[in-house]
Design a protein around this motif. Structure first.
Motif, PDB file in Angstrom:
ATOM      1  N   GLY A   1      12.093   1.602  12.691  1.00  0.00           N
ATOM      2  CA  GLY A   1      13.309   2.209  12.158  1.00  0.00           C
ATOM      3  C   GLY A   1      13.088   3.462  11.349  1.00  0.00           C
ATOM      4  O   GLY A   1      13.918   3.816  10.500  1.00  0.00           O
ATOM      5  N   SER A   2      11.984   4.173  11.589  1.00  0.00           N
ATOM      6  CA  SER A   2      11.683   5.376  10.808  1.00  0.00           C
ATOM      7  C   SER A   2      12.769   6.435  10.930  1.00  0.00           C
ATOM      8  O   SER A   2      13.116   7.097   9.946  1.00  0.00           O
ATOM      9  CB  SER A   2      10.335   5.972  11.252  1.00  0.00           C
ATOM     10  OG  SER A   2       9.292   5.045  11.082  1.00  0.00           O
TER      11      SER A   2
ATOM     12  N   GLY B   1       0.051  -0.908   8.306  1.00  0.00           N
ATOM     13  CA  GLY B   1      -0.149  -1.483   6.990  1.00  0.00           C
ATOM     14  C   GLY B   1       1.107  -1.643   6.164  1.00  0.00           C
ATOM     15  O   GLY B   1       1.028  -1.826   4.951  1.00  0.00           O
ATOM     16  N   SER B   2       2.261  -1.561   6.782  1.00  0.00           N
ATOM     17  CA  SER B   2       3.559  -1.655   6.087  1.00  0.00           C
ATOM     18  C   SER B   2       3.723  -0.562   5.038  1.00  0.00           C
ATOM     19  O   SER B   2       4.482  -0.742   4.086  1.00  0.00           O
ATOM     20  CB  SER B   2       3.721  -3.037   5.421  1.00  0.00           C
ATOM     21  OG  SER B   2       3.700  -4.059   6.373  1.00  0.00           O
ATOM     22  N   TRP B   3       3.039   0.558   5.193  1.00  0.00           N
ATOM     23  CA  TRP B   3       3.143   1.610   4.175  1.00  0.00           C
ATOM     24  C   TRP B   3       4.051   2.766   4.578  1.00  0.00           C
ATOM     25  O   TRP B   3       4.360   3.631   3.774  1.00  0.00           O
ATOM     26  CB  TRP B   3       1.759   2.167   3.837  1.00  0.00           C
ATOM     27  CG  TRP B   3       1.005   2.776   4.996  1.00  0.00           C
ATOM     28  CD1 TRP B   3       1.390   3.829   5.785  1.00  0.00           C
ATOM     29  CD2 TRP B   3      -0.268   2.362   5.500  1.00  0.00           C
ATOM     30  NE1 TRP B   3       0.450   4.091   6.750  1.00  0.00           N
ATOM     31  CE2 TRP B   3      -0.576   3.213   6.589  1.00  0.00           C
ATOM     32  CE3 TRP B   3      -1.171   1.378   5.128  1.00  0.00           C
ATOM     33  CZ2 TRP B   3      -1.773   3.078   7.310  1.00  0.00           C
ATOM     34  CZ3 TRP B   3      -2.351   1.259   5.852  1.00  0.00           C
ATOM     35  CH2 TRP B   3      -2.638   2.090   6.925  1.00  0.00           C
ATOM     36  N   GLY B   4       4.507   2.797   5.836  1.00  0.00           N
ATOM     37  CA  GLY B   4       5.162   3.990   6.358  1.00  0.00           C
ATOM     38  C   GLY B   4       6.447   4.383   5.666  1.00  0.00           C
ATOM     39  O   GLY B   4       6.613   5.530   5.236  1.00  0.00           O
ATOM     40  N   ALA B   5       7.396   3.448   5.550  1.00  0.00           N
ATOM     41  CA  ALA B   5       8.710   3.797   5.006  1.00  0.00           C
ATOM     42  C   ALA B   5       8.611   4.252   3.565  1.00  0.00           C
ATOM     43  O   ALA B   5       9.220   5.257   3.172  1.00  0.00           O
ATOM     44  CB  ALA B   5       9.653   2.600   5.121  1.00  0.00           C
ATOM     45  N   SER B   6       7.838   3.544   2.751  1.00  0.00           N
ATOM     46  CA  SER B   6       7.736   3.907   1.339  1.00  0.00           C
ATOM     47  C   SER B   6       6.929   5.181   1.133  1.00  0.00           C
ATOM     48  O   SER B   6       7.248   5.982   0.248  1.00  0.00           O
ATOM     49  CB  SER B   6       7.097   2.759   0.547  1.00  0.00           C
ATOM     50  OG  SER B   6       7.956   1.650   0.478  1.00  0.00           O
TER      51      SER B   6
ATOM     52  N   ILE C   1       0.847  -1.198   0.000  1.00  0.00           N
ATOM     53  CA  ILE C   1       0.000   0.000   0.000  1.00  0.00           C
ATOM     54  C   ILE C   1       0.875   1.239   0.000  1.00  0.00           C
ATOM     55  O   ILE C   1       1.855   1.325   0.747  1.00  0.00           O
ATOM     56  CB  ILE C   1      -0.922   0.033   1.239  1.00  0.00           C
ATOM     57  CG1 ILE C   1      -1.802  -1.224   1.285  1.00  0.00           C
ATOM     58  CG2 ILE C   1      -1.792   1.282   1.234  1.00  0.00           C
ATOM     59  CD1 ILE C   1      -2.566  -1.382   2.586  1.00  0.00           C
ATOM     60  N   LEU C   2       0.516   2.209  -0.834  1.00  0.00           N
ATOM     61  CA  LEU C   2       1.124   3.539  -0.791  1.00  0.00           C
ATOM     62  C   LEU C   2       0.075   4.485  -0.228  1.00  0.00           C
ATOM     63  O   LEU C   2      -1.082   4.465  -0.667  1.00  0.00           O
ATOM     64  CB  LEU C   2       1.546   3.988  -2.191  1.00  0.00           C
ATOM     65  CG  LEU C   2       2.323   5.307  -2.284  1.00  0.00           C
ATOM     66  CD1 LEU C   2       3.704   5.166  -1.655  1.00  0.00           C
ATOM     67  CD2 LEU C   2       2.448   5.751  -3.744  1.00  0.00           C
ATOM     68  N   ALA C   3       0.437   5.287   0.757  1.00  0.00           N
ATOM     69  CA  ALA C   3      -0.510   6.165   1.430  1.00  0.00           C
ATOM     70  C   ALA C   3      -0.087   7.629   1.282  1.00  0.00           C
ATOM     71  O   ALA C   3       1.081   7.936   1.051  1.00  0.00           O
ATOM     72  CB  ALA C   3      -0.611   5.802   2.913  1.00  0.00           C
TER      73      ALA C   3
END
Length: 738
Positions: A473-474, A510-515, A445-447
């Motif tokens: 790790g942000s 949702g595993s979207w944070g880093a990207s 997902i891209l947010a």
């Protein structure tokens, strides 16, 4: 100046492959790591505010009904007690990420056992706790009309089923058929840091220090609950001790602390006990799943059915998306995918790490293993034969998909060729030894996200966004992106997170944070690079930045600071576009594990585990590996130990702490090998990266179940696979070897 983009066109420039600083992807330490190990990183409950009072929540002692009276006067007379507050606006459930999603209900209404219905505030925590235990509450008890078990009879479709072809006919015609039922219990997020909040008002303005994942949304939710303008709410959450979905939305402690602080005119701290977190913060739904697979003699799937029953409170729209990976992972043109939700009186069900795939794939991967055994085909080969060219029933193309590479790399590293396909073929003393494997898959997902980057006149880089770091790790990753793009050493880069006054990142979930937020950082840096290129007299494409210097072909290198007369600040924004619908963007991997099953007791011990994962560009190899290992540990828990146990008479949670909710501990975890498969996915994000935070769970429990079968010949479909479930069917431990 803001650089903004709706991501509709794949970014194929490979920008981060052409930069020179060399920090992107490297296994760099977390910059805040020293603070955390030294106990100097301040978490929500640790903020010292002058004259801060302490609040303790009180849970309902009925299953459902209404509060009719709260006997405040008795406890107001107790030492140190400052106030007793009912729950006029306290959430009856944690929000799911958007303000206004859960409209205010009857303030006296009780929807599930131990729902917070009151708050006691005192000078000290001990005084508040004593008073909270003494508080008498009267109820209109409607528990006799409640349902505590999910049933198919009361279930309704959670969403439109996915159908294609004729499943029943394809099953009748198939050479091989698997028709199996699986059950998974509810799971708890059980984050290390409990839910906590400190609230303080300055006139009409509220500051809340909280443990939250999605600050921009949380501001709107909190303001909505308090009936004030979001402009009057500031939330600070720079360090979060785990969330796993449980802190996506605000919950009782934040609203209660804010209400009490406003009434008392002084700061109020509310920290949930571990038991309260278990009892009133969202759970993962239990599931009952039926999986039907049909294949021809060539080992290719022709029929694919995956149906699931889940549960939630009445009026709750969320239902565990159990079949999410089944929609795109394997072939089978004749298919039925359906999820039905049963309304029951239990703690709210919501998003827990890898919602959908975490429980759906562990069942699916066991069914695939059963099919492979029925066909006398290697489980790895069966999976390879059934990777569709496009999404079945849709025709949607895939972006990068490294599943075959993950299967091959994992098998080679693990030594899969040493596995005997025959159960009970290997025994060491009183232990049966077996191997199992499974695929891993998770939607990407891209947010929408925003970030501000400043290159100071002294050559320092500052990244600012309200994005949170929940242990993923942000701080490290955003610093690496900015340092790489602007050619500055990582030690000259500072990342500021977790303050709602900063630009709104995507939040952690949702595993979207880093990207997502990382792409906003990327765009802000591109805008800075464009300005530097103009000052240097070259094009942005020709600009080279490294170690604080700028140059281009034919242009002499100069310190970047020579190009700056003042701080240079740019803001980057990104939001998803139609590309997410046009191309299936998912992450993939494979698990391989070896287990030992005790021939006498049925105890299972995991001996080793390998995971190979492909998720686009690796932004930080150390944090990515950590996320994969963490996910695999979750898979071990799901396979062997973790289970929320509810009393079927009244719906209350029986095992509401870490003493009885059994998570894997260090002694349970064997050597874990992680293989990161570098790739580039231009469809997924400008960084060409995808999320990894949840991929490591998806399918892991299935690999362990398959290894148990290979070890001792017992096929379990009821998770977790505890010794009592194995004992009855174990082979005779005294029988001679075959």
């Amino acid at each position: 100046m803001t650089m903004s983009d709706t991501y509709d066109t794949p970014d194929t420039r490979d920008m981060l492959d052409r930069t020179r600083q060399g920090v992107i992807g490297k296994p760099l330490d977390r910059p805040e790591g020293g603070l955390k190990v030294a106990g100097q990183a301040t978490y929500a409950a640790e903020y010292a505010r002058e004259s801060c009072a302490e609040g303790v929540l009180v849970g309902a002692t009925i299953s459902t009904g209404r509060v009719t009276a709260i006997h405040k006067d008795e406890v107001l007379a107790m030492p140190g007690v400052l106030g007793v507050y009912a729950a006029p606006q306290m959430l009856r459930r944690p929000a799911q990420g958007t303000a206004g999603e859960a409209p205010l209900q009857d303030p006296s209404r009780v929807d599930y056992p131990m729902q917070p219905v009151a708050l006691v505030v005192a000078e000290t925590f001990e005084q508040a706790t004593t008073a909270a235990k003494a508080l008498r509450i009267d109820y209109d008890d409607a528990s006799t009309s409640a349902r505590f078990l999910p049933t198919h009879e009361t279930a309704e479709a959670a969403k439109e089923p996915v159908t294609a072809g004729d499943l029943e006919a394809a099953l009748r015609d198939a050479a091989y058929v698997i028709d199996a039922n699986f059950t998974t219990p509810g799971h708890a997020s059980a984050a290390m840091e409990p839910h906590a909040a400190v609230a303080e008002w300055d006139g009409d303005d509220l500051t809340l220090w909280g443990s939250l994942q999605m600050i921009a949304f949380n501001v709107a939710e909190l303001a909505d609950s308090l009936g004030i303008d979001p402009d009057h709410v500031r939330i600070l959450s720079p360090y979060v001790g785990g969330g796993f979905g449980s802190k996506l939305g605000i919950s009782h402690e934040a609203v209660a602390a804010s209400l009490a602080a406003r009434e008392l005119g002084r700061p109020v701290r509310v920290v949930m006990s571990r038991q309260q977190v278990f009892q009133s913060i969202m759970r993962r739904s239990e599931t009952v799943q039926r999986i039907r697979l049909g294949a021809g003699a060539d080992g290719r799937l022709t029929a694919f059915g995956h149906e699931a029953l889940v549960s939630n409170l009445p009026e709750e729209s969320f239902s565990e998306p159990v079949t999410q990976a089944s929609e795109f992972l394997y072939a089978g043109n004749n298919r039925l995918l359906a999820v039905r939700k049963s309304d029951i009186t239990r703690l709210t069900a919501g998003s827990v790490r890898a919602p959908g795939e975490a429980v759906g794939m562990q069942a699916l991967e066991v069914a695939i293993d059963e099919l492979a055994i029925a066909m006398n085909l290697d489980p790895v080969e069966l999976r390879k034969r059934n990777l569709p060219e496009t999404v079945p029933g849709e025709g949607t193309p895939y972006s990068s998909r490294r599943l075959v590479e993950a299967l091959d790399a994992g098998a080679a590293a693990f030594g899969w060729d040493q596995r005997s396909p025959t159960p009970c073929a290997r025994r060491e003393g009183e232990w049966w030894i077996g191997m199992g494997m499974s695929s891993a898959a998770r939607v990407n997902i891209l947010a929408k996200a925003e970030a501000r980057v400043t290159l100071t006149a002294q050559g320092h880089v500052v990244v600012e966004t309200d994005h949170t770091d929940i242990g993923t790790g942000s701080y490290a990753i955003f610093g690496q992106i900015a340092a790489e793009m602007l050619g500055q050493p990582i030690d000259r880069t500072t990342v500021k997170l977790g303050d709602s006054l900063l630009p709104a990142g995507s939040g952690s979930g949702g595993s979207w944070g880093a990207s997502s937020t990382g792409s906003a950082v990327f765009y802000a840096c591109e805008a800075i690079r464009a300005t530097l290129a103009q000052a240097l007299g070259c094009s942005a494409d020709d600009l080279i930045l490294q170690d604080g210097k700028a140059w281009a072909e034919g242009v002499e290198a100069r310190p970047v600071t020579d190009l700056l007369t003042q701080d240079l600040t740019r803001t980057g924004r990104i939001e998803p576009g139609e590309l997410m619908e046009k191309v299936n963007q998912s992450t993939y991997g494979a698990f391989f594990c070896e287990v030992a099953v005790n021939a006498f007791t049925g105890e299972t011990r995991l001996r080793r585990m390998t995971g190979a994962f492909g998720f686009g560009r690796v932004l930080n190899a150390k944090t990515a590996r950590s996320q994969c290992i963490g996910g695999m540990v979750w898979g071990i828990g799901s396979a062997l130990t973790e289970e929320l146990s509810f009393d079927t008479r009244d719906g209350h949670l029986v095992n509401h702490d870490l003493a009885e909710y059994h998570m894997p501990v260090h002694a349970d975890i064997p050597p874990m090998e992680v293989i990161l498969l570098e790739e580039r996915d231009a469809d997924a994000s400008p960084l060409q990266s995808k999320g990894v935070g949840e991929l490591g769970i998806c399918g892991a429990a299935g690999a362990i179940a398959n290894a148990i079968y290979n070890a001792c010949g017992v096929r379990l479909r009821d998770f977790p696979m505890t010794p009592d479930k194995l004992l009855a069917d174990l082979p005779d431990p005294f029988a001679p070897a075959a």
